[in-house]
Motif scaffolding. Structure first.
Motif, PDB file in Angstrom:
ATOM      1  N   GLY A 254      67.848  38.405   0.066  1.00  0.00           N
ATOM      2  CA  GLY A 254      67.382  39.683   0.461  1.00  0.00           C
ATOM      3  C   GLY A 254      66.051  39.884  -0.541  1.00  0.00           C
ATOM      4  O   GLY A 254      65.151  40.588   0.096  1.00  0.00           O
ATOM      5  N   THR A 255      66.171  39.466  -1.765  1.00  0.00           N
ATOM      6  CA  THR A 255      64.808  39.897  -2.594  1.00  0.00           C
ATOM      7  C   THR A 255      63.747  38.720  -2.282  1.00  0.00           C
ATOM      8  O   THR A 255      62.554  39.094  -2.114  1.00  0.00           O
ATOM      9  N   LEU A 256      64.175  37.716  -1.803  1.00  0.00           N
ATOM     10  CA  LEU A 256      63.162  36.690  -1.334  1.00  0.00           C
ATOM     11  C   LEU A 256      62.328  37.267  -0.311  1.00  0.00           C
ATOM     12  O   LEU A 256      60.974  37.152   0.013  1.00  0.00           O
ATOM     13  N   CYS A 257      63.031  37.805   1.038  1.00  0.00           N
ATOM     14  CA  CYS A 257      62.422  38.395   2.216  1.00  0.00           C
ATOM     15  C   CYS A 257      61.649  39.676   1.578  1.00  0.00           C
ATOM     16  O   CYS A 257      60.493  39.654   2.348  1.00  0.00           O
ATOM     17  N   TRP A 258      62.245  40.357   0.911  1.00  0.00           N
ATOM     18  CA  TRP A 258      61.356  41.636   0.372  1.00  0.00           C
ATOM     19  C   TRP A 258      59.939  41.173  -0.555  1.00  0.00           C
ATOM     20  O   TRP A 258      59.162  41.815  -0.009  1.00  0.00           O
ATOM     21  N   ASN A 259      60.111  40.096  -1.245  1.00  0.00           N
ATOM     22  CA  ASN A 259      58.837  39.655  -1.952  1.00  0.00           C
ATOM     23  C   ASN A 259      57.994  39.164  -0.864  1.00  0.00           C
ATOM     24  O   ASN A 259      56.658  39.255  -0.960  1.00  0.00           O
ATOM     25  N   GLU A 260      58.411  38.321   0.385  1.00  0.00           N
ATOM     26  CA  GLU A 260      57.559  37.966   1.417  1.00  0.00           C
ATOM     27  C   GLU A 260      56.754  39.185   2.151  1.00  0.00           C
ATOM     28  O   GLU A 260      55.684  39.141   2.365  1.00  0.00           O
ATOM     29  N   ALA A 261      57.645  40.281   2.325  1.00  0.00           N
ATOM     30  CA  ALA A 261      56.915  41.515   2.944  1.00  0.00           C
ATOM     31  C   ALA A 261      56.096  42.278   1.907  1.00  0.00           C
ATOM     32  O   ALA A 261      55.039  42.647   2.354  1.00  0.00           O
ATOM     33  N   SER A 262      56.419  42.502   0.831  1.00  0.00           N
ATOM     34  CA  SER A 262      55.527  42.957  -0.449  1.00  0.00           C
ATOM     35  C   SER A 262      53.946  42.309  -0.428  1.00  0.00           C
ATOM     36  O   SER A 262      53.170  42.573  -0.911  1.00  0.00           O
ATOM     37  N   GLN A 263      54.110  40.755  -0.104  1.00  0.00           N
ATOM     38  CA  GLN A 263      52.777  40.122  -0.298  1.00  0.00           C
ATOM     39  C   GLN A 263      51.839  40.316   0.911  1.00  0.00           C
ATOM     40  O   GLN A 263      50.771  40.047   1.006  1.00  0.00           O
ATOM     41  N   ARG A 264      52.581  40.729   1.984  1.00  0.00           N
ATOM     42  CA  ARG A 264      52.023  41.090   3.174  1.00  0.00           C
ATOM     43  C   ARG A 264      51.446  42.390   3.584  1.00  0.00           C
ATOM     44  O   ARG A 264      50.563  42.541   4.281  1.00  0.00           O
ATOM     45  N   LEU A 265      52.201  43.256   3.128  1.00  0.00           N
ATOM     46  CA  LEU A 265      51.848  44.654   3.442  1.00  0.00           C
ATOM     47  C   LEU A 265      51.740  45.533   2.295  1.00  0.00           C
ATOM     48  O   LEU A 265      51.872  45.536   1.035  1.00  0.00           O
ATOM     49  N   PRO A 266      50.780  46.515   2.556  1.00  0.00           N
ATOM     50  CA  PRO A 266      50.361  47.611   1.371  1.00  0.00           C
ATOM     51  C   PRO A 266      51.755  48.365   0.989  1.00  0.00           C
ATOM     52  O   PRO A 266      52.691  48.582   1.844  1.00  0.00           O
ATOM     53  N   THR A 267      51.804  48.653  -0.371  1.00  0.00           N
ATOM     54  CA  THR A 267      52.883  49.137  -0.958  1.00  0.00           C
ATOM     55  C   THR A 267      53.399  50.364  -0.246  1.00  0.00           C
ATOM     56  O   THR A 267      54.845  50.713  -0.199  1.00  0.00           O
ATOM     57  N   THR A 268      52.620  51.323   0.219  1.00  0.00           N
ATOM     58  CA  THR A 268      53.048  52.486   0.900  1.00  0.00           C
ATOM     59  C   THR A 268      53.562  52.357   2.055  1.00  0.00           C
ATOM     60  O   THR A 268      54.631  52.967   2.355  1.00  0.00           O
ATOM     61  N   LEU A 269      53.308  51.326   2.915  1.00  0.00           N
ATOM     62  CA  LEU A 269      54.022  50.890   3.960  1.00  0.00           C
ATOM     63  C   LEU A 269      55.104  50.319   3.688  1.00  0.00           C
ATOM     64  O   LEU A 269      56.244  50.370   4.341  1.00  0.00           O
ATOM     65  N   ALA A 270      55.195  49.320   3.013  1.00  0.00           N
ATOM     66  CA  ALA A 270      56.365  48.615   2.618  1.00  0.00           C
ATOM     67  C   ALA A 270      57.424  49.632   2.219  1.00  0.00           C
ATOM     68  O   ALA A 270      58.737  49.281   2.410  1.00  0.00           O
ATOM     69  N   GLY A 271      57.091  50.690   1.417  1.00  0.00           N
ATOM     70  CA  GLY A 271      57.998  51.535   0.922  1.00  0.00           C
ATOM     71  C   GLY A 271      58.728  52.154   1.958  1.00  0.00           C
ATOM     72  O   GLY A 271      60.020  52.452   2.178  1.00  0.00           O
ATOM     73  N   GLN A 272      58.107  52.437   3.108  1.00  0.00           N
ATOM     74  CA  GLN A 272      58.746  53.346   4.384  1.00  0.00           C
ATOM     75  C   GLN A 272      59.699  52.215   4.887  1.00  0.00           C
ATOM     76  O   GLN A 272      60.636  52.585   5.503  1.00  0.00           O
ATOM     77  N   LEU A 273      59.496  51.088   4.733  1.00  0.00           N
ATOM     78  CA  LEU A 273      60.353  50.271   5.648  1.00  0.00           C
ATOM     79  C   LEU A 273      61.868  49.608   4.800  1.00  0.00           C
ATOM     80  O   LEU A 273      62.589  49.155   5.497  1.00  0.00           O
ATOM     81  N   ILE A 274      61.873  50.319   3.673  1.00  0.00           N
ATOM     82  CA  ILE A 274      63.278  50.411   3.166  1.00  0.00           C
ATOM     83  C   ILE A 274      64.156  51.168   3.997  1.00  0.00           C
ATOM     84  O   ILE A 274      65.315  50.935   3.904  1.00  0.00           O
ATOM     85  N   VAL A 275      63.582  51.826   4.802  1.00  0.00           N
ATOM     86  CA  VAL A 275      64.441  52.602   5.626  1.00  0.00           C
ATOM     87  C   VAL A 275      65.345  51.469   6.484  1.00  0.00           C
ATOM     88  O   VAL A 275      66.654  52.087   6.653  1.00  0.00           O
ATOM     89  N   PHE A 276      65.237  50.328   6.807  1.00  0.00           N
ATOM     90  CA  PHE A 276      65.898  49.619   7.346  1.00  0.00           C
ATOM     91  C   PHE A 276      67.303  49.268   6.363  1.00  0.00           C
ATOM     92  O   PHE A 276      68.172  49.155   7.264  1.00  0.00           O
ATOM     93  N   GLU A 277      67.096  49.318   5.374  1.00  0.00           N
ATOM     94  CA  GLU A 277      68.387  49.137   4.498  1.00  0.00           C
ATOM     95  C   GLU A 277      69.358  50.277   4.670  1.00  0.00           C
ATOM     96  O   GLU A 277      70.374  50.273   4.778  1.00  0.00           O
ATOM     97  N   SER A 278      68.740  51.606   4.715  1.00  0.00           N
ATOM     98  CA  SER A 278      69.559  52.592   4.902  1.00  0.00           C
ATOM     99  C   SER A 278      70.173  52.612   6.274  1.00  0.00           C
ATOM    100  O   SER A 278      71.516  53.098   6.452  1.00  0.00           O
ATOM    101  N   LEU A 279      69.533  52.318   7.311  1.00  0.00           N
ATOM    102  CA  LEU A 279      69.974  52.086   8.475  1.00  0.00           C
ATOM    103  C   LEU A 279      71.128  51.244   8.577  1.00  0.00           C
ATOM    104  O   LEU A 279      72.316  51.317   9.239  1.00  0.00           O
TER     105      LEU A 279
END
Length: 323
Positions: A254-279
Motif C-alpha cells: 500500500g505504501t509503495l502504491c501511495w508513493n507512486e501516486a505521490s510522485q505523479r500527483l500534486p499533494t493537494t489532489l493526492a490528499g483528496q484521493l485518500i477518500v478511497f481508503e475510507s470508502l
C-alpha cells in the motif's frame, strides 16, 4: 510523462493503495481481544521483518540513502505508522468500524487545506473556487454517513466510549495529515529515487521502533499492568496471520502504491484521493457486519465519489499566473 498520463496512473495507484489500506479498519474488529498497542506493534514488527529480505534484494539503492534520509524515514515510521495505528486501533475498538473510518475520511478535506498554500511553489496553486465544489461534496457525503452511523447506536450504548473513540480517531487523522504531506515532500524532492526503495526503507526504520514497543509490552505484561493472554495473545494463529497480511498489503505494498501516486500527483489532489481508503474501509466494515449500508450511507458514498471525480478536473496553476 504527460499531465494526463500522470493523472490517470497516479489515480490508479492511489485507488490500489486505498483498497489495501481499507483492511486496517477491520483487523482491530477481528482481533477485538487484543490491546491496540499489541496490534500496532505486531503489525509493524511484521512490516519490518518483511522489509529485511526486500532490502537485501534492493541493497544497492538502499545504500544510496543518506543519514538525513534515514532520519526522515524514522520520523515517518514513528508518526505515520506506529502512532497512527495505535490511535486508530484504539478508536475502532471503542467506536466500531464506520465512525472512525469516516472521521479518517475527512483527511481529503484536511490535507487539501493544509497543503494547498504550503506547497504552492512546488505543485502550483488550486484556487478555493476550484477546490470548493469537491470539498463540499466530500464534506456532505461524510456528514450523511456519520449521521447514519449515529442513528445506528443503541439507546443504551456507552456514549462516552464512542466519544473517546471519536477523539482517538481525530488524533489518528492528525498523524495522517502530517504523514502524506511530509512523505510527498521527500518523494518530490528525490524524483530519481525508487518509491519501492523508500517504502522498504520505512519498513526498516519501523523495525527497531516495533522491537522497542514489543519489549515495553512484555515488561508491562510481566509487571501485571496489562493482560496479553500469552506472548501472541489468545488466538495466536489468527493474530500472526492477520498481522502478516496487513503488514504486506497495507504497510509495504500500500505504501509503495501511495508513493507512486505521490510522485505523479500534486499533494493537494493526492490528499483528496485518500477518500478511497475510507470508502474501502466502510465497505469492508459493512461486509463484516453482514448487512447492506442504509440509504443515507449509500447517498454519502455517491457524494464522496462525485467529490473525487470533480477534484480530478482541477488543474493547479503556477503561482505567478495566479498572482
Amino acid at each position: 510523462m504527460s499531465h494526463r498520463a500522470a493523472l490517470v496512473s497516479g489515480t490508479l495507484f492511489a485507488l490500489a493503495a486505498g483498497l489495501m489500506w481499507g483492511l486496517i479498519f477491520v483487523a482491530p474488529l477481528l482481533l477485538a481481544a487484543y490491546p491496540p498497542a499489541m496490534l500496532s506493534v505486531g503489525r509493524y514488527l511484521a512490516f519490518g521483518l518483511i522489509a529485511l529480505p526486500l532490502a537485501w534484494l534492493d541493497r544497492v539503492r538502499i545504500r544510496e540513502l543518506t543519514r538525513a534520509d534515514w532520519a526522515d524515514a524514522l520520523r515517518l515510521a514513528l508518526v505515520g505508522n506506529l502512532l497512527y495505528y495505535l490511535l486508530l486501533s484504539s478508536a475502532i475498538q471503542r467506536a466500531g468500524g464506520p465512525l472512525p473510518t469516516m472521521i479518517i475520511g475527512t483527511l481529503p478535506l484536511v490535507i487539501a487545506v493544509a497543503s494547498n498554500r504550503r506547497n504552492r511553489h512546488r505543485d502550483g496553486l488550486l484556487s478555493w473556487r476550484q477546490l470548493a465544489p469537491s470539498l463540499l461534496l466530500i464534506g456532505a457525503g461524510l456528514a450523511l454517513v456519520n449521521r447514519a452511523e449515529l442513528a445506528q447506536l443503541a439507546p443504551d450504548a456507552d456514549r462516552g466510549r464512542y466519544a473517546l473513540g471519536a477523539l482517538l480517531a481525530v488524533g489518528a487523522m492528525a498523524c495522517w495529515t502530517w504523514y502524506p504531506i511530509r512523505n510527498a515532500d521527500w518523494l518530490r524532492a528525490h524524483p530519481g529515487r525508487s518509491p519501492s526503495t523508500w517504502a522498504t526503507a520505512q519498513g526498516l526504520a519501523t523495525l527497531p521502533l516495533a522491537l522497542a514497543g514489543a519489549l515495553m509490552l512484555a515488561g508491562a505484561s510481566a509487571a501485571g499492568w496489562i493482560e496479553l493472554g500469552g506472548p501472541l495473545g489468545p488466538t495466536p494463529w489468527r493474530f500472526v496471520g492477520l498481522m502478516l497480511v496487513v503488514a504486506l498489503l497495507c504497510s509495504w505494498l500500500g505504501t509503495l502504491c501511495w508513493n507512486e501516486a505521490s510522485q505523479r500527483l500534486p499533494t493537494t489532489l493526492a490528499g483528496q484521493l485518500i477518500v478511497f481508503e475510507s470508502l474501502a474501509g466502510l465497505a469492508y466494515a459493512f461486509m463484516l457486519r453482514g448487512q447492506w449500508p442504509p440509504a443515507d450511507t449509500l447517498a454519502g458514498i455517491v457524494l464522496l465519489i462525485a467529490g473525487v471525480a470533480w477534484a480530478l478536473r482541477a488543474r493547479p496553476q503556477p503561482v505567478a499566473a495566479v498572482a
